[in-house]
Scaffold this motif. Structure first.
Motif, short mmCIF file in Angstrom:
data_model
loop_
_atom_site.label_atom_id
_atom_site.label_comp_id
_atom_site.label_asym_id
_atom_site.label_seq_id
_atom_site.Cartn_x
_atom_site.Cartn_y
_atom_site.Cartn_z
N ASP A 93 0.33 -0.78 -0.24
CA ASP A 93 0.28 -0.10 0.10
C ASP A 93 0.62 1.15 0.05
O ASP A 93 0.57 2.03 -0.38
CB ASP A 93 -1.11 -0.35 1.20
CG ASP A 93 -0.14 0.15 2.56
OD1 ASP A 93 0.32 -0.24 2.59
OD2 ASP A 93 -0.75 0.37 3.54
N GLU A 94 2.42 1.20 0.54
CA GLU A 94 3.04 2.21 0.59
C GLU A 94 3.28 2.87 -0.84
O GLU A 94 3.77 3.76 -1.14
CB GLU A 94 4.33 2.84 1.68
CG GLU A 94 4.92 3.37 1.67
CD GLU A 94 6.02 3.59 2.52
OE1 GLU A 94 7.08 4.91 2.62
OE2 GLU A 94 6.63 2.09 3.29
N ARG A 97 0.42 3.96 -2.56
CA ARG A 97 1.04 5.85 -2.45
C ARG A 97 1.45 6.64 -2.92
O ARG A 97 1.02 7.56 -2.74
CB ARG A 97 0.65 6.04 -0.53
CG ARG A 97 0.67 6.87 -0.07
CD ARG A 97 -0.20 6.80 1.41
NE ARG A 97 1.23 6.51 2.45
CZ ARG A 97 0.83 4.92 2.66
NH1 ARG A 97 -0.04 4.29 3.00
NH2 ARG A 97 2.23 4.74 3.17
N ARG A 100 0.87 7.32 -6.25
CA ARG A 100 -0.13 8.59 -7.17
C ARG A 100 0.20 9.51 -6.28
O ARG A 100 0.23 10.88 -6.86
CB ARG A 100 -1.02 7.29 -5.90
CG ARG A 100 -1.57 6.61 -6.66
CD ARG A 100 -3.01 6.76 -5.41
NE ARG A 100 -3.54 5.09 -5.81
CZ ARG A 100 -4.50 4.82 -7.37
NH1 ARG A 100 -4.50 5.90 -7.88
NH2 ARG A 100 -4.79 3.53 -7.59
N LYS A 101 1.03 9.92 -5.22
CA LYS A 101 1.77 10.78 -4.78
C LYS A 101 2.62 11.35 -5.50
O LYS A 101 2.71 13.21 -5.64
CB LYS A 101 2.69 10.51 -3.19
CG LYS A 101 2.94 12.18 -2.51
CD LYS A 101 2.01 12.90 -1.54
CE LYS A 101 2.29 13.69 -0.72
NZ LYS A 101 1.06 14.76 -0.20
N TYR A 108 6.91 12.04 -2.47
CA TYR A 108 6.26 11.16 -1.79
C TYR A 108 7.92 11.72 -0.97
O TYR A 108 8.56 10.99 -0.84
CB TYR A 108 6.55 9.95 -2.03
CG TYR A 108 6.01 9.17 -1.05
CD1 TYR A 108 4.74 9.49 -0.31
CD2 TYR A 108 6.82 8.13 -0.89
CE1 TYR A 108 4.73 8.69 0.48
CE2 TYR A 108 6.59 7.62 0.42
CZ TYR A 108 5.30 7.17 1.10
OH TYR A 108 4.76 6.71 2.24
#
Length: 202
Positions: A93-94, A97, A100-101, A108
């Motif tokens: 999930d990181e 994330r 996307r960031k 990020y």
């Protein structure tokens, strides 16, 4: 990693490469938005590959995915314009994330990167230039609003989040970000954040 990314409905895995040279040979056929890049690779390592991508494909976002956790390496790569730095034991999930960031905001900053930058700043030998203001630098003078925006960017906030926090429109925040880029001589948000930490601007 390919399997994990393939399970995210709005991600498309466009290519895999065993080393930097293979990536360069194939990337022109279908250029990705984001490259997850290892540092230790045969033929052409990650550092050389990152340099090539920044020069030839400046719009491609780069996220380092490696086992190397040296603080100096983190800061050096951010200054080169790399958008994120993940260790290979990062949870799925990181990774999502981070992608996307980096796509939305250009950088990020996870807890590992933030700590690395702070350690480098704390351990940096004190120079001859002194000032009562932490935002003073012999080459860069920022306005109070620019200092505020830069500090929030270094905290990992997006343009919209900064606008909400300081009651400015996203367009105005973006204008401040562009002026900070110009004053610091950096090319993107990741480089600007690294510059800020290296020069004790935050």
């Amino acid at each position: 990693m390919a399997t994990i990314l393939g399970q995210i409905h709005d991600f498309e895995l466009v290519l895999e490469a065993a080393n930097g040279q293979e990536l360069i040979d194939r990337i022109a056929r279908k250029t990705p938005d984001v490259v997850l890049l290892d540092l230790r690779m045969p033929v052409m390592d990650g550092m050389a590959t990152a340099d090539y991508l920044r020069e030839k494909y400046p719009l491609v976002k780069i996220i380092i995915l490696t086992m190397q956790d040296e603080d100096r390496m983190v800061l050096h790569l951010l200054e080169k314009g790399v958008g994120g730095y993940l260790l290979k034991d990062a949870e799925a999930d990181e990774v999502e994330r981070a992608i996307r960031k980096v796509m939305d905001d250009g950088v990020y900053l996870n807890e590992f990167v933030s700590r690395a930058m702070h350690r480098r700043m704390i351990n940096k030998p004190t120079g001859l230039t002194t000032s009562t203001s932490p935002f003073y630098n012999s080459k860069v003078l920022l306005s109070e609003r620019e200092k505020e925006v830069l500090s929030l960017l270094c905290d990992g906030l997006s343009t919209n989040e900064i606008g909400e926090k300081v009651c400015l429109s996203p367009r105005t925040v973006e204008g401040h970000r562009l002026r900070i880029l110009e004053k610091t001589g950096t090319k993107n948000t990741a480089g600007m954040v690294a510059y800020a930490f290296r020069n004790n601007l935050v």
